[in-house]
Design a protein around this motif. Structure first.
Motif, mmCIF file in Angstrom:
data_model
loop_
_atom_site.group_PDB
_atom_site.id
_atom_site.type_symbol
_atom_site.label_atom_id
_atom_site.label_comp_id
_atom_site.label_asym_id
_atom_site.label_seq_id
_atom_site.Cartn_x
_atom_site.Cartn_y
_atom_site.Cartn_z
ATOM 1 N N GLN A 13 0.858 -1.182 0.000
ATOM 2 C CA GLN A 13 0.000 0.000 0.000
ATOM 3 C C GLN A 13 0.894 1.233 0.000
ATOM 4 N N GLU A 14 0.292 2.392 -0.205
ATOM 5 C CA GLU A 14 1.090 3.617 -0.282
ATOM 6 C C GLU A 14 1.800 3.857 1.046
ATOM 7 N N ILE A 15 3.079 4.238 0.928
ATOM 8 C CA ILE A 15 3.894 4.418 2.132
ATOM 9 C C ILE A 15 4.482 5.830 2.197
ATOM 10 N N ASN A 16 4.863 6.207 3.399
ATOM 11 C CA ASN A 16 5.721 7.368 3.629
ATOM 12 C C ASN A 16 7.068 6.800 4.028
ATOM 13 N N ILE A 17 8.094 7.124 3.298
ATOM 14 C CA ILE A 17 9.375 6.471 3.509
ATOM 15 C C ILE A 17 9.922 6.681 4.919
ATOM 16 N N LYS A 18 9.531 7.759 5.561
ATOM 17 C CA LYS A 18 9.987 8.011 6.934
ATOM 18 C C LYS A 18 9.421 6.999 7.925
ATOM 19 N N LEU A 186 18.819 1.942 4.439
ATOM 20 C CA LEU A 186 19.900 2.317 5.347
ATOM 21 C C LEU A 186 19.619 3.697 5.933
ATOM 22 N N SER A 187 19.788 3.844 7.240
ATOM 23 C CA SER A 187 19.596 5.158 7.854
ATOM 24 C C SER A 187 20.783 6.066 7.538
ATOM 25 N N LYS A 188 20.545 7.352 7.590
ATOM 26 C CA LYS A 188 21.612 8.313 7.311
ATOM 27 C C LYS A 188 22.731 8.203 8.344
ATOM 28 N N ASP A 189 22.379 7.946 9.608
ATOM 29 C CA ASP A 189 23.398 7.805 10.653
ATOM 30 C C ASP A 189 24.283 6.586 10.402
ATOM 31 N N GLU A 190 23.659 5.473 9.999
ATOM 32 C CA GLU A 190 24.456 4.259 9.751
ATOM 33 C C GLU A 190 25.329 4.441 8.515
ATOM 34 N N GLN A 191 24.837 5.154 7.508
ATOM 35 C CA GLN A 191 25.688 5.414 6.343
ATOM 36 C C GLN A 191 26.926 6.196 6.752
ATOM 37 N N CYS A 225 12.636 10.505 -4.050
ATOM 38 C CA CYS A 225 12.575 9.686 -5.263
ATOM 39 C C CYS A 225 12.293 8.223 -4.930
ATOM 40 N N TYR A 226 12.950 7.715 -3.897
ATOM 41 C CA TYR A 226 12.705 6.328 -3.499
ATOM 42 C C TYR A 226 11.245 6.139 -3.075
ATOM 43 N N GLU A 227 10.705 7.098 -2.354
ATOM 44 C CA GLU A 227 9.317 6.985 -1.921
ATOM 45 C C GLU A 227 8.389 6.871 -3.126
ATOM 46 N N GLU A 228 8.629 7.697 -4.138
ATOM 47 C CA GLU A 228 7.778 7.630 -5.332
ATOM 48 C C GLU A 228 7.976 6.322 -6.076
#
Length: 292
Positions: A13-18, A186-191, A225-228
């Motif tokens: 279903q439609e998601i919010n990437i956050k 991947l989270s920004k902190d882990e990157q 972009c990933y969310e879309e």
């Protein structure tokens, strides 16, 4: 360990990437997770042998994720027990001059796995609605007849490209390719942690590029972009799975488990039986060999 629940990761279903998880706790030791992965990949390897003998399906595994998401090590660990002839990995880099003389999907079409084999796309055709959307000037290098400047790359252009990608996947699915699409979240902190490790550890320096930091500065653009992508292209015949990627062993197990569970649903994938005439002569062939 409990079986991985596919529904927890499938984009249906439609998601919010956050809202998507980048970490999941299996309440298990690293050794237990690695043991479970070993068992799962062995079963996948045997299934691939049957898939090869059956010869009517191909499997396409698509891996997308930000830099340092663990794509390379996931491929190494998940497919370790496959027959080498049964899996082909393609890492798609910047298009070559030859590739640019074709449409953007051409290099992906010719890399598709043949029936009986697994094909792994390390970065995929989705780069064409991801990197090119964050950097639209890249589209100018495709030399398209209706694109003369960045101003020509409007929403209608991207709508058409999404439609083309969905059609591409529907076509290959209808012709026997089983599609798995994994977003290594991947989270920004882990990157940041992994990129620092590359810099601090000399043996990992070769993996680092100054351009990686420039792309990191565009993190929010990439996430939009990933969310879309996830919302517009997760289909029944080609679903996306959100793979929490902050812990590599867990991510590998989730990917392997999803593939095994889904492929086991194909009850028609069986080793072919010998024809009746040959089967009736098995004892004769055995005696012939034993009496040499």
């Amino acid at each position: 360990m409990k079986e991985v629940d596919i529904s927890a990761y499938k984009i249906s279903q439609e998601i919010n990437i956050k809202d998507l998880k980048s970490y999941v706790d299996f309440k298990a030791s690293e050794k237990d997770i690695e043991d479970e992965l070993e068992d799962t990949r062995e079963r996948l390897g045997k299934l691939q042998d049957t898939l090869y003998a059956h010869g009517k399906y191909a499997v396409l595994v698509c891996l997308q994720g930000m830099d340092a998401a663990g794509k390379d090590s996931l491929i190494r660990e998940v497919f370790k027990d496959f027959n080498a002839r049964g899996v082909v990995v393609h890492s798609f880099k910047v298009p070559t001059d030859r590739e640019k003389r074709h449409d953007y999907l051409w290099r992906h079409y010719i890399a598709l796995p043949e029936r009986g084999k697994f094909g792994v796309f390390n970065r995929t055709h989705y780069e064409n609605v991801l990197v090119t959307r964050v950097h639209p000037t890249y589209i100018l290098g495709e030399n398209l007849p209706d694109v003369h400047s960045v101003e020509d790359i409007d929403e209608a252009f991207w709508d058409k490209r999404f439609e083309q990608i969905n059609t591409f996947e529907k076509t290959i699915a209808e012709n026997g390719t089983i599609i798995f699409k994994f977003f290594l979240n991947l989270s920004k902190d882990e990157q940041k942690h992994r990129q620092l490790r590359r810099l601090h550890k000399p043996s990992k320096n070769w993996k680092f590029s100054a351009g990686d930091l420039d792309e990191r500065d565009l993190w929010d653009d990439y996430m939009r972009c990933y969310e879309e992508i996830l919302n517009r292209t997760s289909k029944g015949h080609a679903p996306w799975y959100n793979i929490p990627a902050d812990d590599k062993p867990t991510a590998r197990l989730i990917v392997a488990s999803i593939m095994l569970q889904e492929l086991k649903k194909y009850q028609d994938i069986k080793e072919p039986e010998l024809d009746a005439k040959t089967k009736a002569r098995i004892d004769e062939f055995i005696a012939r060999l034993e009496n040499e």
